[in-house]
Design a protein around this motif. Structure first.
Motif, mmCIF file in Angstrom:
data_model
loop_
_atom_site.group_PDB
_atom_site.id
_atom_site.type_symbol
_atom_site.label_atom_id
_atom_site.label_comp_id
_atom_site.label_asym_id
_atom_site.label_seq_id
_atom_site.Cartn_x
_atom_site.Cartn_y
_atom_site.Cartn_z
ATOM 1 N N CYS A 40 0.812 -1.222 0.000
ATOM 2 C CA CYS A 40 0.000 0.000 0.000
ATOM 3 C C CYS A 40 0.843 1.269 0.000
ATOM 4 N N THR A 41 2.130 1.170 -0.285
ATOM 5 C CA THR A 41 2.978 2.366 -0.349
ATOM 6 C C THR A 41 2.443 3.300 -1.429
ATOM 7 N N GLU A 42 2.162 4.528 -1.042
ATOM 8 C CA GLU A 42 1.464 5.465 -1.918
ATOM 9 C C GLU A 42 2.156 5.641 -3.268
ATOM 10 N N TYR A 59 8.009 9.567 12.322
ATOM 11 C CA TYR A 59 7.162 10.247 11.348
ATOM 12 C C TYR A 59 6.610 9.320 10.269
ATOM 13 N N TYR A 60 7.403 8.306 9.864
ATOM 14 C CA TYR A 60 7.026 7.462 8.731
ATOM 15 C C TYR A 60 5.732 6.717 9.015
ATOM 16 N N ARG A 61 4.753 6.910 8.138
ATOM 17 C CA ARG A 61 3.414 6.328 8.264
ATOM 18 C C ARG A 61 2.707 6.765 9.566
ATOM 19 N N ARG A 62 3.195 7.850 10.166
ATOM 20 C CA ARG A 62 2.546 8.388 11.357
ATOM 21 C C ARG A 62 1.983 9.793 11.108
ATOM 22 N N LEU A 63 2.582 10.477 10.137
ATOM 23 C CA LEU A 63 2.092 11.803 9.763
ATOM 24 C C LEU A 63 1.643 11.784 8.296
ATOM 25 N N ASP A 64 0.800 12.723 7.948
ATOM 26 C CA ASP A 64 0.430 12.891 6.556
ATOM 27 C C ASP A 64 1.490 13.729 5.856
ATOM 28 N N TYR A 65 1.946 13.265 4.681
ATOM 29 C CA TYR A 65 2.936 14.041 3.938
ATOM 30 C C TYR A 65 2.863 13.729 2.458
#
Length: 331
Positions: A95-97, A325-331
């Motif tokens: 599911c990696t964007e 931060y990875y997969r914890r914040l929207d970016y």
């Protein structure tokens, strides 16, 4: 010795090698239809694995093979990728964007997509034309595809002998490397656990190894600042910021670009007192023919660095699965 599950490691590699029959059927089917290029698309660690696979093909074969960064491809595109193109991807989560968007784009242009997606129910697994679900061992899976294309192109006459050796000897050989590297891994971790920055240098498939190890392991998982550089570029900038105390590690493999890494390793003692050279040539690799060692030296290096990681995690009391931060914040 910091113990690891040796049998689990052996079974994991053996299980990946057992995928060969399925991979061969997929590649053979594509070759029968015809194709105009093989494009490995990745992001982060999968991009590093793609670099390794394409370097392997370029050194052995006339198969047209290319590397694409997934995020760059979705913005810039590549007009060469079309209905006769083969795209090869890998994803742990599926599911990696960036990977989802890249595969969508490739499919819109008619490309055939081979996907190694660890989670067979994931979005990516449903999007690809050929899906193979098996956890870990990404480089082995990528190289298996590359090797079959090269064999079918008439560029890998030792294919059958090579894989007979891999299936019989590689799982134990890599486990033996990890055991043999245990003391080194502990000493290296102790020496560099507090580095303000660490430089990793490599060439050939080992450049993909340094790229991945610096970014995906030390930066993402250990939170230690790093830089990776190709050995061919070391003498065109980086050497000027190396001094007596600069931590530099050179990954030396056994493929065609070994001389590039050796050049750096031979130069460093003149200017640096804090360098390390990790050379895969020192490991026995029982059962593996000398002419095949270069094809797997990046796997050998990974077995070594796994020992470093285990001790860094222990000494710094920093579990590698933690992310800020990875997969914890929207970016």
């Amino acid at each position: 010795m910091l113990k690891f599950d040796e049998q689990k490691q052996i079974e994991s590699v053996a299980g990946a090698l057992a995928l060969r029959g399925k991979v061969e059927k997929i590649v053979d089917s594509i070759c029968e239809k015809g194709y105009d290029g093989v494009y490995y698309i990745g992001i982060g660690g999968t991009y590093a694995s793609a670099l390794q696979a394409v370097n392997h093909i370029k050194s052995m074969s006339s198969v047209p093979a290319f590397v694409e960064n997934a995020a760059v491809y979705t913005t810039t595109g590549n007009r060469r990728i079309g209905e006769k193109s083969v795209v090869v991807i890998s994803s742990v989560t599926g599911c990696t964007e960036e990977m989802v968007e890249a595969v969508k784009k490739a499919k819109e242009h008619g490309a055939c997509v081979i996907g190694f997606v660890d989670v067979k129910t994931a979005e990516l697994a449903k999007m690809v034309d050929y899906e193979v679900a098996y956890p870990a061992n990404e480089q082995l899976k990528f190289f298996m595809v590359a090797d079959r294309f090269m064999k079918n192109n008439g560029d890998f006459s030792d294919y059958d002998r090579y894989y007979a050796e891999m299936e019989r000897y590689l799982p134990q050989a890599l486990a033996d490397v990890e055991k043999e590297s245990d003391e080194f891994g502990r000493n290296f971790a102790e020496a560099h656990k507090d580095d303000a920055i660490h430089y990793f240098v490599g060439a050939g498939a080992q450049y993909g190894a340094t790229y991945s190890y610096a970014m995906c392991y030390w930066e993402e998982q250990h939170w230690i600042r790093t830089k990776s550089i190709h050995a061919a570029e070391f003498f065109h900038g980086m050497l000027e910021i190396v001094d007596r105390d600069t931590p530099v590690t050179v990954f030396v493999g056994e493929d065609a670009e070994r001389p590039l890494a050796e050049r750096v390793a031979n130069f460093l003692p003149r200017i640096c007192g804090n360098y390390t050279v990790i050379d895969t040539k020192k490991f026995q690799l029982t059962g593996i023919s000398p002419e095949f060692r270069g094809y797997i030296s990046h796997l050998v290096m990974h077995a070594v660095t796994q020992r470093i990681d285990a001790y860094l995690e222990l000494i710094n009391r920093h579990p590698m699965e933690i992310r800020r931060y990875y997969r914890r914040l929207d970016y």
